[in-house]
Design an enzyme around this catalytic site. Structure first.
Site, PDB file in Angstrom:
ATOM      1  N   LYS A  22       0.828  -1.260   0.048  1.00  0.00           N
ATOM      2  CA  LYS A  22       0.035   0.025  -0.061  1.00  0.00           C
ATOM      3  C   LYS A  22       0.846   1.307  -0.155  1.00  0.00           C
ATOM      4  O   LYS A  22       0.494   2.187  -0.834  1.00  0.00           O
ATOM      5  CB  LYS A  22      -0.964  -0.038   1.337  1.00  0.00           C
ATOM      6  CG  LYS A  22      -1.488   1.374   1.487  1.00  0.00           C
ATOM      7  CD  LYS A  22      -2.491   1.315   2.497  1.00  0.00           C
ATOM      8  CE  LYS A  22      -1.718   1.606   3.979  1.00  0.00           C
ATOM      9  NZ  LYS A  22      -1.677   2.795   4.374  1.00  0.00           N
ATOM     10  N   ASN A  23       1.812   1.220   0.712  1.00  0.00           N
ATOM     11  CA  ASN A  23       2.597   2.598   1.120  1.00  0.00           C
ATOM     12  C   ASN A  23       3.582   2.729   0.154  1.00  0.00           C
ATOM     13  O   ASN A  23       4.167   3.903   0.264  1.00  0.00           O
ATOM     14  CB  ASN A  23       3.279   2.242   2.628  1.00  0.00           C
ATOM     15  CG  ASN A  23       2.180   2.559   3.686  1.00  0.00           C
ATOM     16  OD1 ASN A  23       1.286   2.946   3.359  1.00  0.00           O
ATOM     17  ND2 ASN A  23       2.501   2.274   4.719  1.00  0.00           N
ATOM     18  N   ARG A  94      -4.829  10.250   4.111  1.00  0.00           N
ATOM     19  CA  ARG A  94      -3.852  11.536   4.330  1.00  0.00           C
ATOM     20  C   ARG A  94      -2.665  11.666   3.160  1.00  0.00           C
ATOM     21  O   ARG A  94      -2.332  12.420   2.792  1.00  0.00           O
ATOM     22  CB  ARG A  94      -2.972  11.051   5.879  1.00  0.00           C
ATOM     23  CG  ARG A  94      -1.695  11.718   6.012  1.00  0.00           C
ATOM     24  CD  ARG A  94      -1.201  11.443   7.164  1.00  0.00           C
ATOM     25  NE  ARG A  94       0.152  11.997   7.585  1.00  0.00           N
ATOM     26  CZ  ARG A  94       0.297  13.374   7.762  1.00  0.00           C
ATOM     27  NH1 ARG A  94      -0.792  13.707   8.253  1.00  0.00           N
ATOM     28  NH2 ARG A  94       1.741  13.586   8.011  1.00  0.00           N
ATOM     29  N   CYS A 118      -6.146  11.915  12.484  1.00  0.00           N
ATOM     30  CA  CYS A 118      -6.604  10.595  12.198  1.00  0.00           C
ATOM     31  C   CYS A 118      -6.914   9.999  13.477  1.00  0.00           C
ATOM     32  O   CYS A 118      -6.996  10.425  14.553  1.00  0.00           O
ATOM     33  CB  CYS A 118      -5.149   9.685  11.535  1.00  0.00           C
ATOM     34  SG  CYS A 118      -4.129   9.254  12.688  1.00  0.00           S
ATOM     35  N   ARG A 123      -1.790  14.858  12.740  1.00  0.00           N
ATOM     36  CA  ARG A 123      -0.908  14.471  11.864  1.00  0.00           C
ATOM     37  C   ARG A 123      -0.576  15.529  10.965  1.00  0.00           C
ATOM     38  O   ARG A 123      -1.057  15.563  10.108  1.00  0.00           O
ATOM     39  CB  ARG A 123      -1.587  13.148  10.777  1.00  0.00           C
ATOM     40  CG  ARG A 123      -1.894  11.812  11.322  1.00  0.00           C
ATOM     41  CD  ARG A 123      -0.867  10.943  12.007  1.00  0.00           C
ATOM     42  NE  ARG A 123      -0.170  10.413  10.715  1.00  0.00           N
ATOM     43  CZ  ARG A 123      -0.650   9.323  10.057  1.00  0.00           C
ATOM     44  NH1 ARG A 123      -1.880   8.834  10.239  1.00  0.00           N
ATOM     45  NH2 ARG A 123       0.030   8.808   8.975  1.00  0.00           N
ATOM     46  N   PRO A 124       0.540  16.220  11.729  1.00  0.00           N
ATOM     47  CA  PRO A 124       0.892  17.562  10.885  1.00  0.00           C
ATOM     48  C   PRO A 124       1.484  17.462   9.618  1.00  0.00           C
ATOM     49  O   PRO A 124       1.895  16.241   9.255  1.00  0.00           O
ATOM     50  CB  PRO A 124       1.767  18.120  12.012  1.00  0.00           C
ATOM     51  CG  PRO A 124       2.181  16.952  12.680  1.00  0.00           C
ATOM     52  CD  PRO A 124       1.252  15.912  12.782  1.00  0.00           C
ATOM     53  N   VAL A 125       1.431  18.188   8.659  1.00  0.00           N
ATOM     54  CA  VAL A 125       2.133  18.469   7.460  1.00  0.00           C
ATOM     55  C   VAL A 125       3.185  19.591   7.268  1.00  0.00           C
ATOM     56  O   VAL A 125       3.281  19.912   6.241  1.00  0.00           O
ATOM     57  CB  VAL A 125       1.206  18.356   6.403  1.00  0.00           C
ATOM     58  CG1 VAL A 125       0.308  16.884   6.005  1.00  0.00           C
ATOM     59  CG2 VAL A 125       0.186  19.628   6.589  1.00  0.00           C
ATOM     60  N   ASP A 126       3.272  20.200   8.494  1.00  0.00           N
ATOM     61  CA  ASP A 126       4.275  21.472   8.494  1.00  0.00           C
ATOM     62  C   ASP A 126       5.531  21.236   7.866  1.00  0.00           C
ATOM     63  O   ASP A 126       6.181  21.936   7.173  1.00  0.00           O
ATOM     64  CB  ASP A 126       4.593  21.887   9.937  1.00  0.00           C
ATOM     65  CG  ASP A 126       5.076  20.718  10.687  1.00  0.00           C
ATOM     66  OD1 ASP A 126       4.715  19.717  10.862  1.00  0.00           O
ATOM     67  OD2 ASP A 126       6.096  20.884  11.517  1.00  0.00           O
ATOM     68  N   LEU A 127       5.904  20.212   7.979  1.00  0.00           N
ATOM     69  CA  LEU A 127       7.451  19.691   7.342  1.00  0.00           C
ATOM     70  C   LEU A 127       7.534  19.784   5.636  1.00  0.00           C
ATOM     71  O   LEU A 127       8.025  20.285   5.072  1.00  0.00           O
ATOM     72  CB  LEU A 127       7.867  18.495   7.752  1.00  0.00           C
ATOM     73  CG  LEU A 127       8.211  18.281   9.144  1.00  0.00           C
ATOM     74  CD1 LEU A 127       8.866  16.777   9.320  1.00  0.00           C
ATOM     75  CD2 LEU A 127       9.534  19.288   9.385  1.00  0.00           C
ATOM     76  N   ASP A 312       4.303   0.638  12.232  1.00  0.00           N
ATOM     77  CA  ASP A 312       2.990   0.048  11.673  1.00  0.00           C
ATOM     78  C   ASP A 312       3.113  -1.449  12.278  1.00  0.00           C
ATOM     79  O   ASP A 312       2.012  -2.132  11.782  1.00  0.00           O
ATOM     80  CB  ASP A 312       2.979  -0.053  10.148  1.00  0.00           C
ATOM     81  CG  ASP A 312       2.764   1.467   9.777  1.00  0.00           C
ATOM     82  OD1 ASP A 312       2.962   1.683   8.435  1.00  0.00           O
ATOM     83  OD2 ASP A 312       2.468   2.490  10.696  1.00  0.00           O
ATOM     84  N   ARG A 404      -8.846  -0.740   4.592  1.00  0.00           N
ATOM     85  CA  ARG A 404      -7.808   0.194   3.838  1.00  0.00           C
ATOM     86  C   ARG A 404      -6.268  -0.337   3.488  1.00  0.00           C
ATOM     87  O   ARG A 404      -5.837   0.108   2.489  1.00  0.00           O
ATOM     88  CB  ARG A 404      -7.669   1.311   4.814  1.00  0.00           C
ATOM     89  CG  ARG A 404      -8.837   2.248   5.094  1.00  0.00           C
ATOM     90  CD  ARG A 404      -8.542   3.345   5.778  1.00  0.00           C
ATOM     91  NE  ARG A 404      -7.537   3.994   5.423  1.00  0.00           N
ATOM     92  CZ  ARG A 404      -6.861   5.399   5.890  1.00  0.00           C
ATOM     93  NH1 ARG A 404      -7.250   5.572   6.927  1.00  0.00           N
ATOM     94  NH2 ARG A 404      -5.852   5.825   5.249  1.00  0.00           N
TER      95      ARG A 404
END
Ligand code: EPZ
Length: 438
Positions: A22-23, A94, A118, A123-127, A312, A404
């Site tokens: 998946k990933n 995400r 989630c 689950r930040p996305v600042d980076l 995970d 998922r």
């Protein structure tokens, strides 16, 4: 809504077959948007997340066709004219946020919804955002959306250090950097096999990337990238999950074969920790053979970015600890609140407590089947795993979480000896009145 009904008789005898990752599939799908024509990805698993991301990509105009039986997915971005990823879709998954790097790289502009949180917290996305700015993007946040654009002629490129290591930010920044006008450098980058496979596909498309698999990636932007056909890697988390299921729920002394995984993608730490429990594991080219001993030793783990122990797999390891003859801990240094499976495992009788980002498990208590609630993808598979060793029947509810990331899990486990089936149920039905014994 569906549930999985599992009867705990520890009868997993195998064999099990690992599907596509998946990933890795998700970033590969994003990469195809940068190609100069239709691209194809093989070994793509039939998962909800793959189907969700296909809808996100189609929203902007590209065609996406998926043959679930052949596990083959094709993307033609020629008709891409709306560089937008809407909230209603991004909130479901995400990884849709990869559209930011892909759309910036292909169109020079993007309007992408922030993903939100989630099940186990923010689950930040600042980076992702800081990195794009470091590469020369103009980014504004407005009404829950990222509005991004590049200078005329595209991104200049630049240098950015990730802290902490971030798989998604590494992928998003590579998507933006490979067609930038100048060089880019990503420091403290992720080295997960998913990232390496994704980077190699970009190289096959003509991207110039050095350092894949290390903490420093150096990119020389190119004008255009070629479309192509790419083979997705096997799912390392499904491989790890199956290994831990065999170590926990197979008859002692019975070798269980797990096929078509790439065992190197588990990383050395996971392998060493599994060996330390006393489980006998042999790693051949495409088959891993697991033989469970009569008693497992308790072994504590701490998650870390690859080549460390994968976060995970920490929920699945927690269930394994429940079958050992002592006490051990699971510490998640990547997500400090990824323990929503713990109260459900307690319902099955597991002796487990959480303090901060550490769960302490006292093994040896027999589990009793019960109804339990899935909260997120890896939590739900840990509940199925626990149901395989609990006495009696366990109903794992809300398995849309599990769907998922695991394709036809009940079919795979059923064919490998486990008593498991899927049932539809009404989440809001009134419980039947039970006659209370005198
Ligand atoms: C990827 O998520 C995986 N998802 C996750 O797997 C996995 O748990 C995670 O990597 C860690 O290995 C996919 O590949 C689709 P991160 P991602 O950015 O990229 C912090 C599954 O079960 N961070 O590596 O979102 C973040 O909070 C899923 O298949 C920031 O602070 O994870 C976390 O603490 C669940 N700012 C750490 O970095 C940012 O901008 C690692 O997160 C981004 C991340």
């Amino acid at each position: 809504m569906d549930k999985l009904v599992v009867h705990g008789d520890s009868s997993l005898t195998g064999p099990l077959t690992v599907g596509g990752s998946k990933n890795t599939a998700l970033p590969l799908m994003a990469a195809t948007l940068l190609g100069d024509g239709p691209s194809t990805i093989t070994n793509v698993p039939d998962l909800r997340d793959v189907r969700t991301f296909s809808k996100v990509i189609r929203y902007g105009g590209p065609s996406v066709t998926f043959d679930p039986k052949a596990h083959t997915l094709s993307v033609d971005a020629t008709a891409l004219e709306t560089p937008v990823a809407p909230y209603e879709m991004v909130k479901k998954m995400r990884a849709s946020f990869y559209m930011l790097g892909a759309l910036l790289g292909r169109c020079g502009r993007a309007k992408v919804s922030l993903p939100g949180g989630c099940a186990w917290g923010p689950r930040p996305v600042d980076l992702h955002i800081k990195g794009m700015r470091a590469f020369g993007a103009d980014i504004e946040l407005d009404e829950g959306y990222v509005h991004a654009s590049t200078p005329p002629g595209g991104l200049e490129g630049g240098t950015f250090r990730l802290d902490p290591v971030s798989v998604g930010a590494t992928i998003n920044l590579l998507l933006a950097a490979v067609t930038a006008r100048g060089p880019s450098k990503i420091e403290n980058a992720a080295a997960e096999p998913d990232v390496v496979a994704f980077g190699r596909a970009l190289q096959e498309m003509g991207a110039q990337i050095d350092g894949l698999g290390t903490r420093t990636l150096e990119v020389q932007g190119v004008d255009r990238l070629r479309s192509g056909t790419f083979r997705n890697t096997p799912d390392r988390i499904e491989l790890g999950t199956f290994l831990l299921m065999a170590a926990t729920a197979s008859p002692p002394g019975t070798p269980v074969k797990i096929r078509k995984g790439t065992h190197e993608h588990l990383g050395p730490v996971f392998k060493d920790k599994l060996a330390a429990t006393g489980v006998d594991v042999s790693y051949d080219d495409e088959t891993v053979t697991v033989t469970r001993p009569d008693t497992l030793r308790p072994v504590s783990i701490e998650t870390a970015p690859f080549p460390g122990f994968a976060t995970d797999l920490q929920a699945q390891w927690t269930v394994l600890l429940g079958t050992t003859d002592g006490t051990a801990t699971v510490t998640d240094t990547i997500y400090d609140d990824r323990f929503k499976h713990v109260p459900e495992l307690q319902r099955l009788g597991m002796e487990i407590g959480v303090d901060g980002n550490t769960a302490t498990v006292r093994g040896g208590t027999p589990l009793q089947g019960a109804k339990v609630m899935s909260t997120d993808l890896r939590a739900s598979v840990s509940l199925v795993m626990a149901g395989m060793i609990a006495e009696g029947r366990t109903d794992v509810l809300r398995v849309y979480h599990l769907d998922r990331g695991y394709e036809a899990l009940e079919d795979k486990l059923g064919a490998a000896g486990v008593s498991i089936h899927r049932e539809a149920y009404d989440e809001f039905a009134e419980p039947e009145r039970e006659s209370v014994a005198e």
